[in-house]
Design a protein around this motif. Sequence first.
Motif, PDB file in Angstrom:
ATOM      1  N   GLU A   1     -11.328   3.965  -4.624  1.00 36.66           N
ATOM      2  CA  GLU A   1     -10.234   4.818  -4.145  1.00 36.66           C
ATOM      3  C   GLU A   1     -10.077   6.035  -5.050  1.00 36.66           C
ATOM      4  O   GLU A   1     -10.357   5.974  -6.249  1.00 36.66           O
ATOM      5  CB  GLU A   1      -8.910   4.034  -4.149  1.00 36.66           C
TER       6      GLU A   1
ATOM      7  N   THR B   1      -5.318   7.835  -2.811  1.00 44.52           N
ATOM      8  CA  THR B   1      -4.605   6.708  -2.211  1.00 44.52           C
ATOM      9  C   THR B   1      -3.606   6.125  -3.206  1.00 44.52           C
ATOM     10  O   THR B   1      -2.757   5.315  -2.821  1.00 44.52           O
ATOM     11  CB  THR B   1      -5.579   5.605  -1.771  1.00 44.52           C
TER      12      THR B   1
ATOM     13  N   THR C   1       0.601   6.458   0.766  1.00 47.74           N
ATOM     14  CA  THR C   1       0.009   6.509  -0.573  1.00 47.74           C
ATOM     15  C   THR C   1       0.914   5.776  -1.548  1.00 47.74           C
ATOM     16  O   THR C   1       2.127   5.978  -1.556  1.00 47.74           O
ATOM     17  CB  THR C   1      -0.152   7.972  -1.025  1.00 47.74           C
TER      18      THR C   1
ATOM     19  N   ARG D   1       0.814  -1.225   0.000  1.00 46.67           N
ATOM     20  CA  ARG D   1       0.000   0.000   0.000  1.00 46.67           C
ATOM     21  C   ARG D   1       0.848   1.276   0.000  1.00 46.67           C
ATOM     22  O   ARG D   1       0.497   2.262  -0.655  1.00 46.67           O
ATOM     23  CB  ARG D   1      -0.929  -0.020   1.221  1.00 46.67           C
TER      24      ARG D   1
END
Length: 506
Positions: free
Chosen positions: A304, A367, A402, A274
Amino acid sequence: MTQTVHTDGPVKKIVTGIPGFDAISMGGLPKGRTTLVTGTAGSSKTIMAVQFLIHGMQKYDEPGVFVTFEETPIDIRRNVGSFGWNLEQYSNEGRLAFVDGSPEPGQSTVETGNYDFSALLARIESAVKKVGAQRVAIDSVSALFSQFADAGVVRRELFRLAAGLKQMGVTSLLTAERLQEYGDIARFGVEEFVADNVIVLRNVLEQERRRRTIEILKYRGSAHQKGEFPFTISPDGIAILPLSAMELTQKSSNVRISSGNEELDRMCSGGYYRDSVILVSGATGTGKTLMVTTFLDNGSKCGEKTLVFAFEESREQLLRNAIGWSIDFRKWEEKGLLKILCQYPETLGLEDHLLWMKKEIENFGPTRVALDSLSALERVSSVKSFREFVIALTAHLKAKETAGLFTATTVSLMGGTSITETHISSITDSIILLRYVELMGEMRRGITVLKMRGSWHDKAIREFEIDDKGMHIGRAFHAVSGILAGTPTRLVLAEQERMGEMFQRK
């Protein structure tokens, strides 16, 4: 807001409020002392002086006094108005006072006898008492002493000026001119010895572009970051990028996200992390923008917010490309899940690009962020400034957990390492290579995961094809060597047997 005073041993510091400066100065300006800010014409000395006062009034309710010996107060108010600083309003509110020592039009000064600056100090002290000032900015001492030929007189009167300001209990910032970027600190050669602290602003020409830096040369009795730091002039004033002040304290996520391609996810042991930054390197036409497109599309499908910065193609080109791979970017834009921002690299300096990108990331809150391509930005910058840019951007993305996907273009069509890849390979978490493979008179494509920090990954070089449905990754190339070097060669049977024996012995 209450002023915060940082203590570094016996020296107390006040927060300036100038973005980045308090980090490189480890707390701000030493309280009650004089700081000399020196630089050539256009190095932003006056902006820094005004910004020092503005933030004192805005953030910490500390009134200020501005002493000018070059421009009139009217000109200064007009010049800084573009930053949204209403100096006239602060003057009317009794929080800012001007001491005007600027010359009258046509006025000339003749040096005769000894000068005494008691009258000037009296004017400054009167203004300080009038508004209850805690900060004083003087612009500039070079203009004040320009009529003196004797450096000894300049030094003596500067000492008197600095001593007078200390007795008033104010924290003062004095600007001074220098004649070259690297050489004497100030015009008279004595200014830096009088001030407690010395800050040097530079505006250097690099590859036909101006690059601004700031250096704390002297901080008497106080610690500070060493070296030059890039800064730029934003709509809000000076913004410093304190790269060496960054700390490796960001969290690390174990959550996986999809690349948008199931087979590539398997090659990456379940997808990207992630908070990882992925570099996709390859020659033109190998599928880098396609990987960006599927990466963003997958994020939008999951609800997202995704953001792409494009420096080589326009928004309409990206929308057309996506449609060619059966992906509808307009749908995600309309739902507020995708934002496409396009600019030519030449429109801004790297520091300005960085501030713009960070601001867009803050405002949109994605994100996933993609940058296509880093190579375009590298072409308009020096090696040092480019690496600083990448470090700052990746640090910002990681701090927000991010995911970032950057593309880079190789110089060679068939293989080799991209210049971008060489400069930032240690910064990125994962590197994916896309290569052309010429075999038996046919041009084919290969993909491999070269690096994936903290995770197992497929080591094979896999063949892939691109059609109107996207990228289709197939089996590994067998009996072929030299793909990454750009010289693919089929192994003969004897060589294959030898390689097989070596593998068995291992």
